[in-house]
Design an enzyme around this catalytic site. Structure first.
Site: not given
Length: 230
Positions: A19-20, A40, A85, A147, A178
């Site tokens: 992801g990011i 992880r 996250g 969350y 967003g």
């Protein structure tokens, strides 16, 4: 972008395997940074300027060990991206204690552990930290209680952390994002209108390009509304 005071700059990225976080790692490495990525899942690397560290941000000792390894092998830390996250259902009244604890531990406690372990190094370098919050804290949605609570906590913690370290030359920014096109949102029912990861990365590159006397406490990014006919 990758050099400062005659040395290559050093970054620690959590959530750097996908992801990011993975996109931030790629951007920093391309710009000449020395980068440690904490995740992880194990990963291979034969690049002496890149460390693929294994650990769980929810475990304080894992993050402390990652910070020490980064400093010992790459140098004092100039930039921290607290990007680890998870997103799971955690609505009230659903017996979702396990989901609640996982979301709080990873998204909020993990962010705290990350800056707690790196704050001294950041003070030495006058570095920057970028936290990740969510537009969910502004737009209440059913099923996202845990969350949303975690991401609201990240924003509040970042503001307090900034008050503690800004006078030491450390810049702290919270990105309020967003829905973003990441594997975490590649699921049925997810918002189909997502922010492209590349725009988040370009925003972080912009933050890192600024002089140390410029503070950006918060930036909100979301995909613009779809264009419609006039």
């Amino acid at each position: 972008m990758g050099d400062v005071r005659g040395r290559r700059r050093v970054a620690l990225v959590t959530g750097g395997r996908s992801g990011i976080g993975a996109a931030v790692v790629a951007s920093l490495r391309a710009a000449g940074w020395r980068v440690a990525s904490l995740g992880r899942k194990p990963a291979e690397s034969d690049d002496p300027n890149y460390l693929a560290l294994v650990g769980d941000v929810a475990e304080w000792q894992d993050v402390v060990d990652a910070a020490h390894t980064t400093i010992d092998r790459l140098g004092e830390i100039d930039f921290v991206f607290a990007g680890a996250g998870v997103l799971e259902g955690g609505g009230v009244g659903r017996g979702a204690e396990k989901s609640w604890l996982e979301l709080i531990d990873t998204n909020l406690t993990g962010a705290f552990n990350t800056v707690d372990a790196t704050a001294d190094s950041l003070r030495k370098t006058g570095g920057r930290v970028v936290f990740v919050s969510s537009i969910a804290i502004q737009q209440s949605r059913p099923g996202l209680s845990a969350y949303t609570a975690a991401k609201a906590g990240v924003k509040a913690m970042a503001e307090c952390f900034a008050a503690e370290v800004e006078s030491k030359g450390v810049g702290v920014t919270t990105l309020v994002l967003g829905p973003t096109d990441t594997p975490m949102l590649d699921r049925p029912g997810a918002d189909p209108h997502k922010l492209d990861i590349s725009h988040v990365v370009r925003t972080i590159e912009f933050i890192l390009s600024l002089p140390s006397d410029v503070a950006i406490p918060e930036l909100a990014l979301r995909a613009a509304a779809p264009r419609r006919g006039v």
